[in-house]
Motif scaffolding. Sequence first.
Motif, PDB file in Angstrom:
ATOM      1  N   PRO A  92       0.802  -1.227   0.000  1.00 44.06           N
ATOM      2  CA  PRO A  92       0.000   0.000   0.000  1.00 44.06           C
ATOM      3  C   PRO A  92       0.833   1.275   0.000  1.00 44.06           C
ATOM      4  O   PRO A  92       0.431   2.292  -0.604  1.00 44.06           O
ATOM      5  CB  PRO A  92      -0.817  -0.119   1.288  1.00 44.06           C
ATOM      6  N   LEU A  93       1.970   1.253   0.652  1.00 40.36           N
ATOM      7  CA  LEU A  93       2.823   2.441   0.637  1.00 40.36           C
ATOM      8  C   LEU A  93       3.420   2.668  -0.753  1.00 40.36           C
ATOM      9  O   LEU A  93       3.510   3.809  -1.219  1.00 40.36           O
ATOM     10  CB  LEU A  93       3.941   2.302   1.681  1.00 40.36           C
ATOM     11  N   GLN A  94       3.828   1.595  -1.398  1.00 36.44           N
ATOM     12  CA  GLN A  94       4.370   1.740  -2.751  1.00 36.44           C
ATOM     13  C   GLN A  94       3.291   2.275  -3.693  1.00 36.44           C
ATOM     14  O   GLN A  94       3.551   3.158  -4.520  1.00 36.44           O
ATOM     15  CB  GLN A  94       4.908   0.388  -3.241  1.00 36.44           C
ATOM     16  N   GLN A  95       2.087   1.733  -3.556  1.00 36.27           N
ATOM     17  CA  GLN A  95       0.965   2.184  -4.386  1.00 36.27           C
ATOM     18  C   GLN A  95       0.688   3.670  -4.144  1.00 36.27           C
ATOM     19  O   GLN A  95       0.483   4.448  -5.072  1.00 36.27           O
ATOM     20  CB  GLN A  95      -0.274   1.352  -4.031  1.00 36.27           C
ATOM     21  N   THR A 109      13.477   6.761  -1.915  1.00 36.77           N
ATOM     22  CA  THR A 109      12.172   6.115  -1.774  1.00 36.77           C
ATOM     23  C   THR A 109      12.195   4.793  -1.005  1.00 36.77           C
ATOM     24  O   THR A 109      11.339   4.582  -0.125  1.00 36.77           O
ATOM     25  CB  THR A 109      11.528   5.926  -3.159  1.00 36.77           C
ATOM     26  N   PRO A 110      13.108   3.876  -1.270  1.00 34.26           N
ATOM     27  CA  PRO A 110      13.087   2.625  -0.504  1.00 34.26           C
ATOM     28  C   PRO A 110      13.219   2.864   1.000  1.00 34.26           C
ATOM     29  O   PRO A 110      12.469   2.282   1.797  1.00 34.26           O
ATOM     30  CB  PRO A 110      14.289   1.841  -1.059  1.00 34.26           C
ATOM     31  N   GLY A 111      14.157   3.718   1.375  1.00 40.25           N
ATOM     32  CA  GLY A 111      14.332   4.006   2.802  1.00 40.25           C
ATOM     33  C   GLY A 111      13.136   4.726   3.384  1.00 40.25           C
ATOM     34  O   GLY A 111      12.712   4.458   4.519  1.00 40.25           O
ATOM     35  N   ALA A 116       8.364   4.507   6.765  1.00 43.64           N
ATOM     36  CA  ALA A 116       6.920   4.728   6.903  1.00 43.64           C
ATOM     37  C   ALA A 116       6.197   3.446   7.298  1.00 43.64           C
ATOM     38  O   ALA A 116       5.228   3.483   8.074  1.00 43.64           O
ATOM     39  CB  ALA A 116       6.363   5.273   5.587  1.00 43.64           C
ATOM     40  N   ALA A 117       6.638   2.317   6.779  1.00 44.19           N
ATOM     41  CA  ALA A 117       5.997   1.039   7.134  1.00 44.19           C
ATOM     42  C   ALA A 117       6.150   0.763   8.623  1.00 44.19           C
ATOM     43  O   ALA A 117       5.228   0.238   9.273  1.00 44.19           O
ATOM     44  CB  ALA A 117       6.604  -0.097   6.310  1.00 44.19           C
ATOM     45  N   ASP A 118       7.293   1.111   9.150  1.00 41.06           N
ATOM     46  CA  ASP A 118       7.521   0.946  10.597  1.00 41.06           C
ATOM     47  C   ASP A 118       6.566   1.849  11.376  1.00 41.06           C
ATOM     48  O   ASP A 118       5.932   1.431  12.347  1.00 41.06           O
ATOM     49  CB  ASP A 118       8.981   1.278  10.909  1.00 41.06           C
ATOM     50  N   LEU A 119       6.431   3.097  10.927  1.00 44.26           N
ATOM     51  CA  LEU A 119       5.504   4.019  11.595  1.00 44.26           C
ATOM     52  C   LEU A 119       4.077   3.468  11.588  1.00 44.26           C
ATOM     53  O   LEU A 119       3.409   3.424  12.633  1.00 44.26           O
ATOM     54  CB  LEU A 119       5.526   5.389  10.906  1.00 44.26           C
ATOM     55  N   ARG A 132       5.601  13.607   9.678  1.00 43.32           N
ATOM     56  CA  ARG A 132       6.793  14.420   9.418  1.00 43.32           C
ATOM     57  C   ARG A 132       7.895  14.124  10.448  1.00 43.32           C
ATOM     58  O   ARG A 132       9.075  14.070  10.108  1.00 43.32           O
ATOM     59  CB  ARG A 132       6.434  15.917   9.412  1.00 43.32           C
ATOM     60  N   HIS A 133       7.489  13.923  11.693  1.00 41.41           N
ATOM     61  CA  HIS A 133       8.475  13.594  12.724  1.00 41.41           C
ATOM     62  C   HIS A 133       9.112  12.224  12.436  1.00 41.41           C
ATOM     63  O   HIS A 133      10.320  12.045  12.585  1.00 41.41           O
ATOM     64  CB  HIS A 133       7.793  13.600  14.091  1.00 41.41           C
ATOM     65  N   ALA A 134       8.286  11.268  12.006  1.00 40.19           N
ATOM     66  CA  ALA A 134       8.787   9.907  11.782  1.00 40.19           C
ATOM     67  C   ALA A 134       9.828   9.850  10.677  1.00 40.19           C
ATOM     68  O   ALA A 134      10.765   9.048  10.730  1.00 40.19           O
ATOM     69  CB  ALA A 134       7.615   8.979  11.457  1.00 40.19           C
ATOM     70  N   ILE A 135       9.665  10.702   9.650  1.00 42.37           N
ATOM     71  CA  ILE A 135      10.595  10.630   8.510  1.00 42.37           C
ATOM     72  C   ILE A 135      11.702  11.676   8.601  1.00 42.37           C
ATOM     73  O   ILE A 135      12.416  11.905   7.626  1.00 42.37           O
ATOM     74  CB  ILE A 135       9.851  10.751   7.160  1.00 42.37           C
ATOM     75  N   GLU A 136      11.859  12.283   9.767  1.00 48.01           N
ATOM     76  CA  GLU A 136      12.854  13.356   9.838  1.00 48.01           C
ATOM     77  C   GLU A 136      14.289  12.842   9.694  1.00 48.01           C
ATOM     78  O   GLU A 136      15.192  13.613   9.400  1.00 48.01           O
ATOM     79  CB  GLU A 136      12.705  14.157  11.146  1.00 48.01           C
ATOM     80  N   GLY A 137      14.492  11.551   9.847  1.00 48.48           N
ATOM     81  CA  GLY A 137      15.827  10.988   9.636  1.00 48.48           C
ATOM     82  C   GLY A 137      16.063  10.520   8.213  1.00 48.48           C
ATOM     83  O   GLY A 137      17.079   9.899   7.927  1.00 48.48           O
TER      84      GLY A 137
END
Length: 169
Positions: A92-95, A109-111, A116-119, A132-137
Amino acid sequence: MTEEHATVEVAVVVNGTPRTVQVEPRRLLVQLLRDDLGLTGTHVGCDTSQCGACTVHLDGRAVKSCSVLAVQADGSSVTTIEGLAPDGGLHPLQQAFWEQHGLQCGFCTPGMIMCAADLLARDPDPDEATVRHAIEGNICRCTGYHNIVKAIMAAAETARSGDATPAAS
Ligand code: FES
Ligand code: FES
């Protein structure tokens, strides 16, 4: 004279398949994945834990695989972007990244998706600030992040509607 380096055996389950690799103790998990196992979907953008392009799941949690020694993964399960949708379809994230234009060059994108899948496995209904906080790294040099955030929130909504489950692996 050829210099010989001591190696150790590392046993990992990668994308559901048990793998055993002889590595030097200094070898990084990202090197094992890309160079020993040929899983080049995991990218290297910096090698210094800054960019997040190398993010994979180690025992179900997102890690930057350039900051993990291969020997630290011994006995663990690793999921890379290649294993996120094992049925050959799109996760679903890829879609959602595709539909929401969440990428341009695609290097991050892969990272980004593994992060995001972990979140979403931990928080199926995140608000925008949480995303936004989750992907700040994870650094993206192309998109300005807006469509990435839209894509992650769209994938979460898809999962909540019961169409799919973006579970961490
Ligand atoms: S390559 Fe691992 S954080 Fe950049
Ligand atoms: S799409 Fe190019 S770095 Fe993110």
